[in-house]
Scaffold this motif. Sequence first.
Motif, PDB file in Angstrom:
ATOM      1  N   PRO A 157       0.831  -1.212   0.000  1.00 33.04           N
ATOM      2  CA  PRO A 157       0.000   0.000   0.000  1.00 33.04           C
ATOM      3  C   PRO A 157       0.861   1.256   0.000  1.00 33.04           C
ATOM      4  O   PRO A 157       1.863   1.337   0.718  1.00 33.04           O
ATOM      5  CB  PRO A 157      -0.793  -0.138   1.306  1.00 33.04           C
ATOM      6  CG  PRO A 157      -0.874  -1.610   1.542  1.00 33.04           C
ATOM      7  CD  PRO A 157       0.451  -2.152   1.079  1.00 33.04           C
ATOM      8  N   GLY A 158       0.486   2.204  -0.839  1.00 36.62           N
ATOM      9  CA  GLY A 158       1.270   3.422  -0.994  1.00 36.62           C
ATOM     10  C   GLY A 158       2.176   3.399  -2.207  1.00 36.62           C
ATOM     11  O   GLY A 158       2.650   4.455  -2.654  1.00 36.62           O
ATOM     12  N   ASP A 159       2.433   2.209  -2.757  1.00 39.07           N
ATOM     13  CA  ASP A 159       3.230   2.118  -3.986  1.00 39.07           C
ATOM     14  C   ASP A 159       2.463   2.727  -5.159  1.00 39.07           C
ATOM     15  O   ASP A 159       1.233   2.780  -5.161  1.00 39.07           O
ATOM     16  CB  ASP A 159       3.536   0.656  -4.331  1.00 39.07           C
ATOM     17  CG  ASP A 159       4.652   0.061  -3.500  1.00 39.07           C
ATOM     18  OD1 ASP A 159       5.302   0.808  -2.749  1.00 39.07           O
ATOM     19  OD2 ASP A 159       4.862  -1.174  -3.589  1.00 39.07           O
ATOM     20  N   GLU A 160       3.226   3.150  -6.157  1.00 44.44           N
ATOM     21  CA  GLU A 160       2.639   3.559  -7.428  1.00 44.44           C
ATOM     22  C   GLU A 160       2.794   2.427  -8.443  1.00 44.44           C
ATOM     23  O   GLU A 160       3.741   1.639  -8.364  1.00 44.44           O
ATOM     24  CB  GLU A 160       3.303   4.836  -7.949  1.00 44.44           C
ATOM     25  CG  GLU A 160       2.988   6.053  -7.091  1.00 44.44           C
ATOM     26  CD  GLU A 160       3.543   7.341  -7.674  1.00 44.44           C
ATOM     27  OE1 GLU A 160       4.625   7.298  -8.309  1.00 44.44           O
ATOM     28  OE2 GLU A 160       2.909   8.390  -7.483  1.00 44.44           O
ATOM     29  N   VAL A 161       1.845   2.374  -9.375  1.00 43.74           N
ATOM     30  CA  VAL A 161       1.881   1.388 -10.453  1.00 43.74           C
ATOM     31  C   VAL A 161       2.367   2.089 -11.712  1.00 43.74           C
ATOM     32  O   VAL A 161       1.855   3.159 -12.069  1.00 43.74           O
ATOM     33  CB  VAL A 161       0.487   0.782 -10.691  1.00 43.74           C
ATOM     34  CG1 VAL A 161       0.531  -0.239 -11.823  1.00 43.74           C
ATOM     35  CG2 VAL A 161      -0.048   0.146  -9.415  1.00 43.74           C
ATOM     36  N   ALA A 162       3.344   1.504 -12.389  1.00 41.54           N
ATOM     37  CA  ALA A 162       3.889   2.119 -13.597  1.00 41.54           C
ATOM     38  C   ALA A 162       4.168   1.031 -14.630  1.00 41.54           C
ATOM     39  O   ALA A 162       4.352  -0.146 -14.294  1.00 41.54           O
ATOM     40  CB  ALA A 162       5.168   2.889 -13.287  1.00 41.54           C
ATOM     41  N   PHE A 163       4.175   1.439 -15.887  1.00 36.84           N
ATOM     42  CA  PHE A 163       4.482   0.486 -16.955  1.00 36.84           C
ATOM     43  C   PHE A 163       5.458   1.108 -17.929  1.00 36.84           C
ATOM     44  O   PHE A 163       5.641   2.330 -18.007  1.00 36.84           O
ATOM     45  CB  PHE A 163       3.202   0.043 -17.686  1.00 36.84           C
ATOM     46  CG  PHE A 163       2.778   0.940 -18.820  1.00 36.84           C
ATOM     47  CD1 PHE A 163       3.134   0.645 -20.137  1.00 36.84           C
ATOM     48  CD2 PHE A 163       2.058   2.107 -18.579  1.00 36.84           C
ATOM     49  CE1 PHE A 163       2.764   1.479 -21.175  1.00 36.84           C
ATOM     50  CE2 PHE A 163       1.690   2.943 -19.620  1.00 36.84           C
ATOM     51  CZ  PHE A 163       2.035   2.620 -20.928  1.00 36.84           C
ATOM     52  N   VAL A 164       6.068   0.232 -18.731  1.00 33.88           N
ATOM     53  CA  VAL A 164       6.927   0.661 -19.826  1.00 33.88           C
ATOM     54  C   VAL A 164       6.727  -0.315 -20.972  1.00 33.88           C
ATOM     55  O   VAL A 164       6.530  -1.507 -20.756  1.00 33.88           O
ATOM     56  CB  VAL A 164       8.408   0.728 -19.371  1.00 33.88           C
ATOM     57  CG1 VAL A 164       8.951  -0.659 -19.029  1.00 33.88           C
ATOM     58  CG2 VAL A 164       9.283   1.401 -20.413  1.00 33.88           C
ATOM     59  N   GLY A 165       6.725   0.177 -22.194  1.00 34.68           N
ATOM     60  CA  GLY A 165       6.483  -0.663 -23.358  1.00 34.68           C
ATOM     61  C   GLY A 165       5.177  -0.293 -24.037  1.00 34.68           C
ATOM     62  O   GLY A 165       4.652   0.809 -23.843  1.00 34.68           O
ATOM     63  N   ARG A 166       4.642  -1.211 -24.818  1.00 38.60           N
ATOM     64  CA  ARG A 166       3.411  -0.962 -25.569  1.00 38.60           C
ATOM     65  C   ARG A 166       2.272  -1.784 -24.990  1.00 38.60           C
ATOM     66  O   ARG A 166       2.460  -2.941 -24.626  1.00 38.60           O
ATOM     67  CB  ARG A 166       3.605  -1.303 -27.046  1.00 38.60           C
ATOM     68  CG  ARG A 166       4.757  -0.555 -27.690  1.00 38.60           C
ATOM     69  CD  ARG A 166       4.752  -0.633 -29.208  1.00 38.60           C
ATOM     70  NE  ARG A 166       4.819  -1.995 -29.722  1.00 38.60           N
ATOM     71  CZ  ARG A 166       5.084  -2.286 -30.998  1.00 38.60           C
ATOM     72  NH1 ARG A 166       5.300  -1.300 -31.866  1.00 38.60           N
ATOM     73  NH2 ARG A 166       5.134  -3.529 -31.416  1.00 38.60           N
ATOM     74  N   LEU A 167       1.089  -1.191 -24.947  1.00 41.20           N
ATOM     75  CA  LEU A 167      -0.101  -1.863 -24.442  1.00 41.20           C
ATOM     76  C   LEU A 167      -1.197  -1.817 -25.502  1.00 41.20           C
ATOM     77  O   LEU A 167      -1.508  -0.755 -26.032  1.00 41.20           O
ATOM     78  CB  LEU A 167      -0.622  -1.178 -23.161  1.00 41.20           C
ATOM     79  CG  LEU A 167       0.246  -1.272 -21.913  1.00 41.20           C
ATOM     80  CD1 LEU A 167      -0.311  -0.364 -20.824  1.00 41.20           C
ATOM     81  CD2 LEU A 167       0.321  -2.710 -21.412  1.00 41.20           C
ATOM     82  N   GLY A 168      -1.773  -2.959 -25.819  1.00 43.62           N
ATOM     83  CA  GLY A 168      -2.921  -3.004 -26.704  1.00 43.62           C
ATOM     84  C   GLY A 168      -2.615  -3.107 -28.178  1.00 43.62           C
ATOM     85  O   GLY A 168      -3.533  -3.315 -28.983  1.00 43.62           O
ATOM     86  N   TRP A 169      -1.368  -2.983 -28.566  1.00 40.09           N
ATOM     87  CA  TRP A 169      -1.024  -2.993 -29.989  1.00 40.09           C
ATOM     88  C   TRP A 169      -1.264  -4.373 -30.609  1.00 40.09           C
ATOM     89  O   TRP A 169      -1.861  -4.476 -31.690  1.00 40.09           O
ATOM     90  CB  TRP A 169       0.444  -2.586 -30.176  1.00 40.09           C
ATOM     91  CG  TRP A 169       0.709  -1.148 -29.911  1.00 40.09           C
ATOM     92  CD1 TRP A 169       0.553  -0.487 -28.715  1.00 40.09           C
ATOM     93  CD2 TRP A 169       1.190  -0.169 -30.832  1.00 40.09           C
ATOM     94  NE1 TRP A 169       0.907   0.841 -28.843  1.00 40.09           N
ATOM     95  CE2 TRP A 169       1.311   1.056 -30.132  1.00 40.09           C
ATOM     96  CE3 TRP A 169       1.545  -0.213 -32.178  1.00 40.09           C
ATOM     97  CZ2 TRP A 169       1.762   2.226 -30.744  1.00 40.09           C
ATOM     98  CZ3 TRP A 169       2.007   0.951 -32.788  1.00 40.09           C
ATOM     99  CH2 TRP A 169       2.103   2.150 -32.083  1.00 40.09           C
ATOM    100  N   ALA A 170      -0.812  -5.430 -29.953  1.00 40.49           N
ATOM    101  CA  ALA A 170      -0.997  -6.774 -30.504  1.00 40.49           C
ATOM    102  C   ALA A 170      -2.472  -7.131 -30.588  1.00 40.49           C
ATOM    103  O   ALA A 170      -2.917  -7.755 -31.552  1.00 40.49           O
ATOM    104  CB  ALA A 170      -0.244  -7.789 -29.647  1.00 40.49           C
ATOM    105  N   GLU A 171      -3.248  -6.741 -29.571  1.00 43.05           N
ATOM    106  CA  GLU A 171      -4.681  -7.028 -29.585  1.00 43.05           C
ATOM    107  C   GLU A 171      -5.364  -6.303 -30.737  1.00 43.05           C
ATOM    108  O   GLU A 171      -6.255  -6.863 -31.400  1.00 43.05           O
ATOM    109  CB  GLU A 171      -5.308  -6.608 -28.253  1.00 43.05           C
ATOM    110  CG  GLU A 171      -6.757  -6.987 -28.097  1.00 43.05           C
ATOM    111  CD  GLU A 171      -6.973  -8.479 -27.903  1.00 43.05           C
ATOM    112  OE1 GLU A 171      -8.139  -8.914 -27.990  1.00 43.05           O
ATOM    113  OE2 GLU A 171      -5.990  -9.207 -27.664  1.00 43.05           O
TER     114      GLU A 171
END
Length: 319
Positions: A157-171
């Motif tokens: 709890p208190g952490d942040e969620v982050a991403f790197v890369g591409r999302l949704g392109w293959a779909e």
Amino acid sequence: MTETLGGTGEFGLIEAVTKGLPRGEDVLVGPGDDAAVVAVPDGRMVITTDLLIEGRHFRQDWSSAYDVGRKAAAQNLADIVAMGARPTSLVTGFGAPADLPTSWAVELNQGIADEAELLGVSIVGGDVVQSDKVVVSVTAFGSLDGRAPVLRSGARPGDEVAFVGRLGWAEAGVAVLNRGFRSPRTVVDAHRRPQPPYAEGPRAAISGASSMCDVSDGLIADLRHIADASAVVIDIRSQALAIPEPLQAVAAATGVEALTFVLGGGDDHALVATFEPADVPDGWTVIGSVAEGNENLPPGTVTVDGAAYTGAPGHAHFG
């Protein structure tokens, strides 16, 4: 006349696909013996394996053998870096009908080798068998280089969620191909050959990621893995998820809301992780936060903008 696997034979094929393969520093014994020997400097090895089945994970009229090879290697290498590890080697399994052209198998292996070479990873062995349809198995090995693995169970709890890369392109690419089209080419190519952000896995580990996962099943589905394992609640802020123009174009053409590609689409193998706010590396996009569960939102829940997500969360095997 096209040479087939029936004519080439098991050992002829093995010789064809292993000849000239590079050997990295971690490889002590490569192809040709009963098993490979790979150095493990700190006594720990990260191992993962995946299957690609013709007709379920790829179609020969959609993807070349080379594309399938790149994809087969990428999905395993992404799993290794999602643990914060450095990939070192691969072993492959291949099943195919006897009348499949030998050139198809050789091209497949070249795709695996070229994807592996991006990271200096060696193919150290494998197996070939006859089967009713093409089956590709890749097992990847990696070294933690003295670090602890980054698990799905470490989000706090208190952490942040982050991403790197591409999302949704293959779909989006699958949506296009299912309608019989081949454009936008960028999303079709994303389905054929994912582009995982390999360097970011170990970088996130060094930066202090508390949990991490590659997005193979879909952002919501894979964040649920983290939420379940960590016994927390994760909320995604939809406004933080930019929708690239190619996804907008596919959404407009198919009548699908573009955000559904990003939230539920898998196979891009982006990385999603949790960090203390000060630890989020440059280049990662913060898209949400981690909280404790409660009576209304039990641990393991993933919400979007504070509410339950009613769309498809991603791929489910046997679902």
